[in-house]
Design a protein around this motif. Structure first.
Motif, PDB file in Angstrom:
ATOM      1  N   ALA A 205       0.789  -1.163  -0.070  1.00 46.07           N
ATOM      2  CA  ALA A 205      -0.088  -0.212   0.044  1.00 46.07           C
ATOM      3  C   ALA A 205       0.866   1.179  -0.057  1.00 46.07           C
ATOM      4  N   PRO A 206       0.211   2.292  -0.483  1.00 46.91           N
ATOM      5  CA  PRO A 206       1.150   3.742  -0.366  1.00 46.91           C
ATOM      6  C   PRO A 206       1.423   3.973   1.120  1.00 46.91           C
ATOM      7  N   ALA A 207       2.729   4.377   1.438  1.00 44.93           N
ATOM      8  CA  ALA A 207       3.127   5.056   2.942  1.00 44.93           C
ATOM      9  C   ALA A 207       3.545   6.261   2.344  1.00 44.93           C
ATOM     10  N   TYR A 208       3.283   7.299   3.244  1.00 47.04           N
ATOM     11  CA  TYR A 208       3.862   8.721   3.066  1.00 47.04           C
ATOM     12  C   TYR A 208       4.182   8.999   4.342  1.00 47.04           C
ATOM     13  N   VAL A 209       5.588   9.488   4.542  1.00 41.43           N
ATOM     14  CA  VAL A 209       5.820   9.965   5.791  1.00 41.43           C
ATOM     15  C   VAL A 209       5.971  11.529   5.924  1.00 41.43           C
ATOM     16  N   GLY A 210       5.371  12.083   6.829  1.00 43.46           N
ATOM     17  CA  GLY A 210       5.008  13.444   7.115  1.00 43.46           C
ATOM     18  C   GLY A 210       4.157  13.684   8.006  1.00 43.46           C
ATOM     19  N   ASP A 211       3.616  15.083   7.907  1.00 44.04           N
ATOM     20  CA  ASP A 211       2.619  15.622   9.355  1.00 44.04           C
ATOM     21  C   ASP A 211       1.569  16.120   8.382  1.00 44.04           C
ATOM     22  N   ASP A 212       1.473  16.648   7.173  1.00 46.29           N
ATOM     23  CA  ASP A 212       0.331  17.295   6.576  1.00 46.29           C
ATOM     24  C   ASP A 212      -0.456  16.349   6.013  1.00 46.29           C
ATOM     25  N   GLU A 214      -3.847  16.086   5.200  1.00 46.06           N
ATOM     26  CA  GLU A 214      -4.758  16.395   3.858  1.00 46.06           C
ATOM     27  C   GLU A 214      -3.786  16.462   2.737  1.00 46.06           C
ATOM     28  N   TYR A 215      -2.641  16.960   2.759  1.00 51.31           N
ATOM     29  CA  TYR A 215      -1.777  17.057   1.371  1.00 51.31           C
ATOM     30  C   TYR A 215      -1.309  15.339   1.011  1.00 51.31           C
ATOM     31  N   MET A 216      -1.158  14.620   2.180  1.00 50.04           N
ATOM     32  CA  MET A 216      -0.428  13.379   1.910  1.00 50.04           C
ATOM     33  C   MET A 216      -1.762  12.448   1.191  1.00 50.04           C
ATOM     34  N   ARG A 217      -2.923  12.709   1.910  1.00 48.09           N
ATOM     35  CA  ARG A 217      -4.221  11.945   1.557  1.00 48.09           C
ATOM     36  C   ARG A 217      -4.224  12.400  -0.166  1.00 48.09           C
ATOM     37  N   ASP A 218      -4.197  13.458  -0.438  1.00 49.26           N
ATOM     38  CA  ASP A 218      -4.356  13.802  -1.788  1.00 49.26           C
ATOM     39  C   ASP A 218      -3.526  13.001  -2.817  1.00 49.26           C
ATOM     40  N   GLN A 219      -2.123  12.940  -2.330  1.00 48.66           N
ATOM     41  CA  GLN A 219      -1.167  12.332  -2.993  1.00 48.66           C
ATOM     42  C   GLN A 219      -1.466  10.724  -3.135  1.00 48.66           C
ATOM     43  N   VAL A 220      -1.906  10.307  -2.353  1.00 50.69           N
ATOM     44  CA  VAL A 220      -2.295   8.713  -2.408  1.00 50.69           C
ATOM     45  C   VAL A 220      -3.864   8.393  -2.729  1.00 50.69           C
ATOM     46  N   ARG A 221      -4.799   9.240  -2.950  1.00 46.59           N
ATOM     47  CA  ARG A 221      -5.859   8.901  -3.034  1.00 46.59           C
ATOM     48  C   ARG A 221      -6.325   7.989  -3.985  1.00 46.59           C
ATOM     49  N   TRP A 222      -5.262   8.152  -5.206  1.00 49.87           N
ATOM     50  CA  TRP A 222      -5.442   7.371  -6.343  1.00 49.87           C
ATOM     51  C   TRP A 222      -5.660   5.807  -5.964  1.00 49.87           C
ATOM     52  N   PHE A 223      -4.927   5.286  -5.000  1.00 55.18           N
ATOM     53  CA  PHE A 223      -4.890   4.162  -4.606  1.00 55.18           C
ATOM     54  C   PHE A 223      -6.013   3.314  -4.287  1.00 55.18           C
ATOM     55  N   LEU A 311       5.319   3.424  -4.080  1.00 60.43           N
ATOM     56  CA  LEU A 311       5.806   4.884  -3.953  1.00 60.43           C
ATOM     57  C   LEU A 311       5.553   5.726  -4.943  1.00 60.43           C
ATOM     58  N   GLN A 312       4.134   5.948  -5.286  1.00 60.44           N
ATOM     59  CA  GLN A 312       3.517   6.708  -6.457  1.00 60.44           C
ATOM     60  C   GLN A 312       2.760   8.324  -5.829  1.00 60.44           C
ATOM     61  N   HIS A 313       3.905   8.860  -5.230  1.00 61.15           N
ATOM     62  CA  HIS A 313       3.511  10.329  -4.657  1.00 61.15           C
ATOM     63  C   HIS A 313       4.808  11.070  -4.881  1.00 61.15           C
ATOM     64  N   ASP A 314       4.707  12.344  -4.427  1.00 59.67           N
ATOM     65  CA  ASP A 314       5.869  13.451  -4.581  1.00 59.67           C
ATOM     66  C   ASP A 314       6.872  13.338  -3.591  1.00 59.67           C
ATOM     67  N   GLY A 315       6.685  12.380  -2.451  1.00 56.26           N
ATOM     68  CA  GLY A 315       7.591  12.369  -1.540  1.00 56.26           C
ATOM     69  C   GLY A 315       8.681  10.962  -1.561  1.00 56.26           C
ATOM     70  N   LYS A 316       8.723  10.639  -2.745  1.00 59.69           N
ATOM     71  CA  LYS A 316       9.542   9.194  -3.006  1.00 59.69           C
ATOM     72  C   LYS A 316      10.692   9.386  -2.256  1.00 59.69           C
ATOM     73  N   ASP A 317      11.710  10.182  -2.491  1.00 55.62           N
ATOM     74  CA  ASP A 317      13.082  10.177  -1.802  1.00 55.62           C
ATOM     75  C   ASP A 317      12.872  10.469  -0.289  1.00 55.62           C
ATOM     76  N   HIS A 318      12.243  11.445   0.075  1.00 58.58           N
ATOM     77  CA  HIS A 318      11.786  11.654   1.647  1.00 58.58           C
ATOM     78  C   HIS A 318      11.244  10.304   2.496  1.00 58.58           C
ATOM     79  N   THR A 319      10.287   9.475   1.822  1.00 61.16           N
ATOM     80  CA  THR A 319       9.822   8.615   2.500  1.00 61.16           C
ATOM     81  C   THR A 319      10.673   7.433   2.368  1.00 61.16           C
ATOM     82  N   LEU A 320      11.610   7.284   1.516  1.00 60.03           N
ATOM     83  CA  LEU A 320      12.498   6.083   1.365  1.00 60.03           C
ATOM     84  C   LEU A 320      13.524   6.463   2.596  1.00 60.03           C
TER      85      LEU A 320
END
Length: 339
Positions: A205-212, A214-223, A311-320
């Motif tokens: 599943a998508p994982a996105y490490v961060g604090d925002d 709302e922003y992260m939800r919109d980045q992975v809603r495609w899933f 890893l289909q979002h704009d935080g690839k490098d940060h999340t890695l």
């Protein structure tokens, strides 16, 4: 618990290979890719280069299908990669989605998927198999070792996976659905006389490490939209008010109005607006490292052996980086050098 990543083979291929190399350096165990040869570049060519430039990661498709490739060619591909790079492949397989629908095809039957699993696995492990009226063998593949992991959601698919496959891939990180699907797979395995513990359980599943959030939800809603394709097939087969499938899986697609494969797996696509925030939060893992570790611990308690990040979002490098430095080291118990 192993931690892997799932990449699209979007050009340039060099970027995909570099992400795979970085993942290995950060402690990831598996590098998976989509297998949709019209939408993106051919995965097995890229797999070969990833294997050539890494030492330990295991590679495979998440997921291939029985329709777009001859099964004997698929088996030969894995056996060749294993001969070249030392048994570092795994075959994820399902009935088919984007790779077949883009060419106006449709997913295969479970009977066809069962036959494909048998042919691919036997041949890629150097064993003989009956195929189209002949007994065939890859005579040069006696040292090749390949596991085949099945992906699915519906009761019949889960039963087939438990009876047939070496591993089970669940493409969402909801603990309620994970518990139900894992139980169904293990029950089917036991009923077939297999040891349920021999089946590797992988959640992706998508994982996105961060604090925002709302922003992260919109980045992975495609899933949620991607999963909705499979759920729509299940609802067509079983209905949306049956005890055969949890409503936790089926309820959210009632607002679904179609799907554009040109935007498959892309952040910000235009056909996932029906996916509510609740589903995004349940299906994906969003938040700081502590939130990531909390969900991973829950999945591990359910028997999950691997979690792989789409890893289909704009935080690839940060999340890695965050996973490599602040999640992976703490997922499993640390052994003491001296006691």
């Amino acid at each position: 618990m192993d931690i892997g990543i799932v990449l699209q083979t979007t050009p340039p291929a060099r970027r995909v290979i570099d992400l795979a190399k970085r993942a290995e350096a950060l402690g990831f165990s598996h590098v998976w890719t989509f297998d949709s040869h019209i939408l993106w570049e051919e995965p097995y060519v890229i797999h070969s280069q990833i294997l050539a430039e890494t030492r330990n990661v295991i590679v495979g498709p998440m997921v291939t299908n029985p329709a777009t490739r001859d099964w004997t060619v698929t088996a030969s591909t894995y056996a060749t990669l294993n001969e070249m790079y030392g048994n570092r492949t795994v075959c994820g397989i399902g009935r088919g989605d984007s790779a077949v629908r883009v060419t106006n095809g449709k997913p295969t039957t479970l009977a066809t998927m069962t036959d494909a699993v048998n042919v691919i696995r036997e041949l890629a492990n150097g064993r003989s198999v009956d195929y189209k009226g002949s007994t065939i063998t890859l005579p040069w593949a006696e040292k090749s070792e390949l596991e085949v992991w099945g992906a699915g959601y519906g009761p019949k698919a889960l039963k087939m996976i438990g009876e047939t496959c070496d591993g089970f891939i669940l493409q969402l990180a909801d603990t309620q659905i994970a518990e139900w699907t894992i139980s169904a797979v293990r029950t089917a395995a036991a009923d077939a006389g297999r040891d349920p513990d021999d089946i590797t359980i992988c959640v992706a599943a998508p994982a996105y490490v961060g604090d925002d959030i709302e922003y992260m939800r919109d980045q992975v809603r495609w899933f949620g939209g991607m999963v909705g394709n499979h759920v729509a097939d299940i609802v067509t087969r079983y209905g949306d008010e049956t005890d055969a499938v949890p409503q936790a899986l089926t309820d959210y697609i009632k607002g679904r109005q179609g799907y554009d494969y040109n935007q498959h797996g892309q952040a910000g696509n235009t056909h996932a607006d029906f996916v509510p925030d609740e589903i995004v939060d349940r299906f994906c893992i969003l938040g700081p490292p502590s939130a990531q570790l909390e969900r991973l611990a829950e999945l591990r308690e359910l028997g999950v052996d691997q979690f792989s990040i789409y890893l289909q979002h704009d935080g690839k490098d940060h999340t890695l980086t965050e996973y490599g430095e602040r999640v992976i080291p703490f997922v499993n118990e640390t052994k003491l050098a001296k006691t």
